[in-house]
Write a protein that holds these residues in place. Structure first.
Motif, mmCIF file in Angstrom:
data_model
loop_
_atom_site.group_PDB
_atom_site.id
_atom_site.type_symbol
_atom_site.label_atom_id
_atom_site.label_comp_id
_atom_site.label_asym_id
_atom_site.label_seq_id
_atom_site.Cartn_x
_atom_site.Cartn_y
_atom_site.Cartn_z
ATOM 1 N N UNK A 96 -7.588 3.834 33.685
ATOM 2 C CA UNK A 96 -7.514 3.939 32.230
ATOM 3 C C UNK A 96 -7.323 5.403 31.868
ATOM 4 N N UNK A 97 -6.206 5.704 31.240
ATOM 5 C CA UNK A 97 -5.862 7.084 30.897
ATOM 6 C C UNK A 97 -6.911 7.729 30.004
ATOM 7 N N UNK A 98 -7.599 6.920 29.204
ATOM 8 C CA UNK A 98 -8.620 7.450 28.298
ATOM 9 C C UNK A 98 -9.833 8.013 29.050
ATOM 10 N N UNK A 99 -9.989 7.632 30.324
ATOM 11 C CA UNK A 99 -11.079 8.185 31.135
ATOM 12 C C UNK A 99 -10.807 9.650 31.484
ATOM 13 N N UNK A 100 -9.544 10.058 31.442
ATOM 14 C CA UNK A 100 -9.166 11.418 31.853
ATOM 15 C C UNK A 100 -8.757 12.313 30.690
ATOM 16 N N UNK A 101 -8.112 11.748 29.675
ATOM 17 C CA UNK A 101 -7.579 12.548 28.577
ATOM 18 C C UNK A 101 -7.941 11.970 27.220
ATOM 19 N N UNK A 102 -7.997 12.847 26.234
ATOM 20 C CA UNK A 102 -8.210 12.451 24.843
ATOM 21 C C UNK A 102 -7.252 13.235 23.968
ATOM 22 N N UNK A 103 -6.913 12.696 22.809
ATOM 23 C CA UNK A 103 -6.071 13.413 21.854
ATOM 24 C C UNK A 103 -6.799 14.693 21.464
ATOM 25 N N UNK A 104 -6.076 15.801 21.481
ATOM 26 C CA UNK A 104 -6.655 17.096 21.154
ATOM 27 C C UNK A 104 -6.993 17.938 22.370
ATOM 28 N N UNK A 105 -7.029 17.331 23.556
ATOM 29 C CA UNK A 105 -7.309 18.094 24.775
ATOM 30 C C UNK A 105 -6.204 19.120 25.021
ATOM 31 N N UNK A 106 -6.582 20.289 25.528
ATOM 32 C CA UNK A 106 -5.621 21.304 25.937
ATOM 33 C C UNK A 106 -5.446 21.147 27.449
ATOM 34 N N UNK A 107 -4.193 20.998 27.879
ATOM 35 C CA UNK A 107 -3.909 20.776 29.298
ATOM 36 C C UNK A 107 -2.870 21.773 29.792
ATOM 37 N N UNK A 108 -2.922 22.038 31.090
ATOM 38 C CA UNK A 108 -1.914 22.850 31.756
ATOM 39 C C UNK A 108 -1.128 21.916 32.657
#
Length: 137
Positions: free
Chosen positions: A45-57
């Motif tokens: 589940x992608x929501x386990x790793x990322x959320x809207x607003x997260x800053x990613x590289x």
């Protein structure tokens, strides 16, 4: 700013779908991180790793007519290779095999373990079906 394949970028997650996350990388550009490119581990589940607003590289892995493909896992420091080190979880612990054991020894151990498991499985299955009591008449 024009991005090219191999460029490391930082951006903000603007949307999440089951198949991946959309990332705003600035200058009105956005890219997609496919779910398979989020982590070296399996992501159910992608929501386990990322959320809207997260800053990613992420690293740009593709640019097809403005559709930018990103990879977070390629931007992370390389993980130690697990090739050839698969771990299986069984009911009973098994001793680690040493490299000095020959293939024939390993195969014999595997066959014995497999036979033990099959016989246990058969016993459990027959018990649920009523066993080998024969036909009722």
């Amino acid at each position: 700013m024009t991005v090219s394949v191999g460029t490391k970028v930082t951006g903000k997650v603007t949307g999440i779908k089951d198949f991946g996350a959309f990332v705003d990388i600035g200058n009105g550009q956005s890219g997609l991180v496919h779910i398979s490119q989020i982590s070296n581990d399996y992501v159910k589940d992608i929501h386990d790793k990322l959320s809207v607003g997260d800053i990613v590289t992420a690293v740009v892995v593709g640019d097809n007519h403005g559709k930018i493909a990103l990879s977070i896992k390629q931007a992370q420091s390389p993980q130690p290779s697990k090739a050839g080190k698969k771990t299986y979880h069984h009911d009973k612990p098994t001793a680690k095999k040493t490299s000095s054991e020959g293939f024939d020894d390993l195969l014999a151990d595997f066959m014995k373990e497999s036979q033990d498991r099959l016989s246990t499985l058969k016993k459990n299955t027959e018990g649920k079906r009523g066993g080998r009591g024969g036909r009722r008449g």
